[in-house]
Structures are given as C-alpha cells and as structure tokens.
Motif scaffolding. Structure first.
Motif, mmCIF file in Angstrom:
data_model
loop_
_atom_site.group_PDB
_atom_site.id
_atom_site.type_symbol
_atom_site.label_atom_id
_atom_site.label_comp_id
_atom_site.label_asym_id
_atom_site.label_seq_id
_atom_site.Cartn_x
_atom_site.Cartn_y
_atom_site.Cartn_z
ATOM 1 N N GLY A 1 -8.314 -11.590 29.870
ATOM 2 C CA GLY A 1 -8.998 -12.104 28.965
ATOM 3 C C GLY A 1 -8.547 -12.732 27.863
ATOM 4 O O GLY A 1 -7.354 -12.163 27.640
ATOM 5 N N CYS B 1 -14.714 -20.270 32.578
ATOM 6 C CA CYS B 1 -13.755 -19.712 31.659
ATOM 7 C C CYS B 1 -12.904 -20.641 30.727
ATOM 8 O O CYS B 1 -12.214 -21.448 31.357
ATOM 9 C CB CYS B 1 -12.675 -18.800 32.130
ATOM 10 S SG CYS B 1 -11.434 -18.019 30.953
ATOM 11 N N CYS C 1 -10.857 -20.785 28.344
ATOM 12 C CA CYS C 1 -9.411 -20.620 27.914
ATOM 13 C C CYS C 1 -8.600 -20.716 29.567
ATOM 14 O O CYS C 1 -7.368 -20.707 28.921
ATOM 15 C CB CYS C 1 -9.343 -18.954 27.674
ATOM 16 S SG CYS C 1 -10.203 -18.785 25.951
HETATM 17 S S1 FES Z 1 -11.422 -15.700 27.992
HETATM 18 FE FE1 FES Z 1 -12.860 -16.888 29.392
HETATM 19 S S2 FES Z 1 -13.513 -18.241 27.753
HETATM 20 FE FE2 FES Z 1 -11.932 -17.365 26.537
#
Ligand code: FES
Length: 95
Positions: A36, A73, A75
C-alpha cells in the motif's frame, strides 16, 4: 453494494478483519511487502482479496487479477498487491 442487498446478512468491513489488536494475515502481508502507498484503495482490495482467499488458498496471479478487477489503485502498487495476496494465502494455508 446497495444497503438493501445485504439486509439481514452479516457484513464484515475492513475494520473487522483484524483480530482485536492483532492484524489479519492479509494486512500483515500488505505491510511486509509494502503493497500500500496512500491506502485509498486498500479497504476494497483487502476485502476482495479476503473473499478470494476464502475460496482459493493458493490463487494464481491471474486469479488475483480477476478477483481484484473492480479495484483500482491509483498509486500503481498493483504488482506488490498481487504478491501480498498470494503471500497471505500461503501464510493462511499454513495456519
Ligand atoms: S495505495 Fe492504492 S490508491 Fe494508493
């Protein structure tokens, strides 16, 4: 999920994954592999992953990708997320 669809059913949220102060093996695997980043997506991903691991202890990469298909996600931690789900499955199968 519309609330009416779960009326009268047990619902587990991400807060319900942990066992008291102890982390669920999925949560620990995500921490161990730094899966994450901002955490925005993780509630949904963890719950989708839990549902997968409840029926498939050793999911393939394709199994994980299919199970998490509706979760994005932003990110870009997708590869680590897939590996964390598989690691959690291995740990959960060991008990
Ligand atoms: S860790 Fe998945 S959106 Fe930021």
């Amino acid at each position: 999920v519309p609330l009416a669809a779960v009326a009268g059913k047990d619902v587990t949220t991400v807060e319900g994954l942990a066992d008291g102060d102890g982390r669920h093996l999925l949560q620990q695997a995500f921490i161990d592999l730094q899966a994450g980043q901002c955490g925005y997506c993780l509630s949904g991903i963890l719950m989708a992953a839990k549902a997968l691991l409840d029926v498939e202890a050793h999911p393939s990469r394709g199994d994980v990708l299919a199970a998490l298909d509706g979760n994005l996600c932003r990110c870009g931690a997708h590869d680590r997320i897939v590996r964390a789900v598989q690691l959690a499955g291995e740990r959960m199968a060991r008990g």
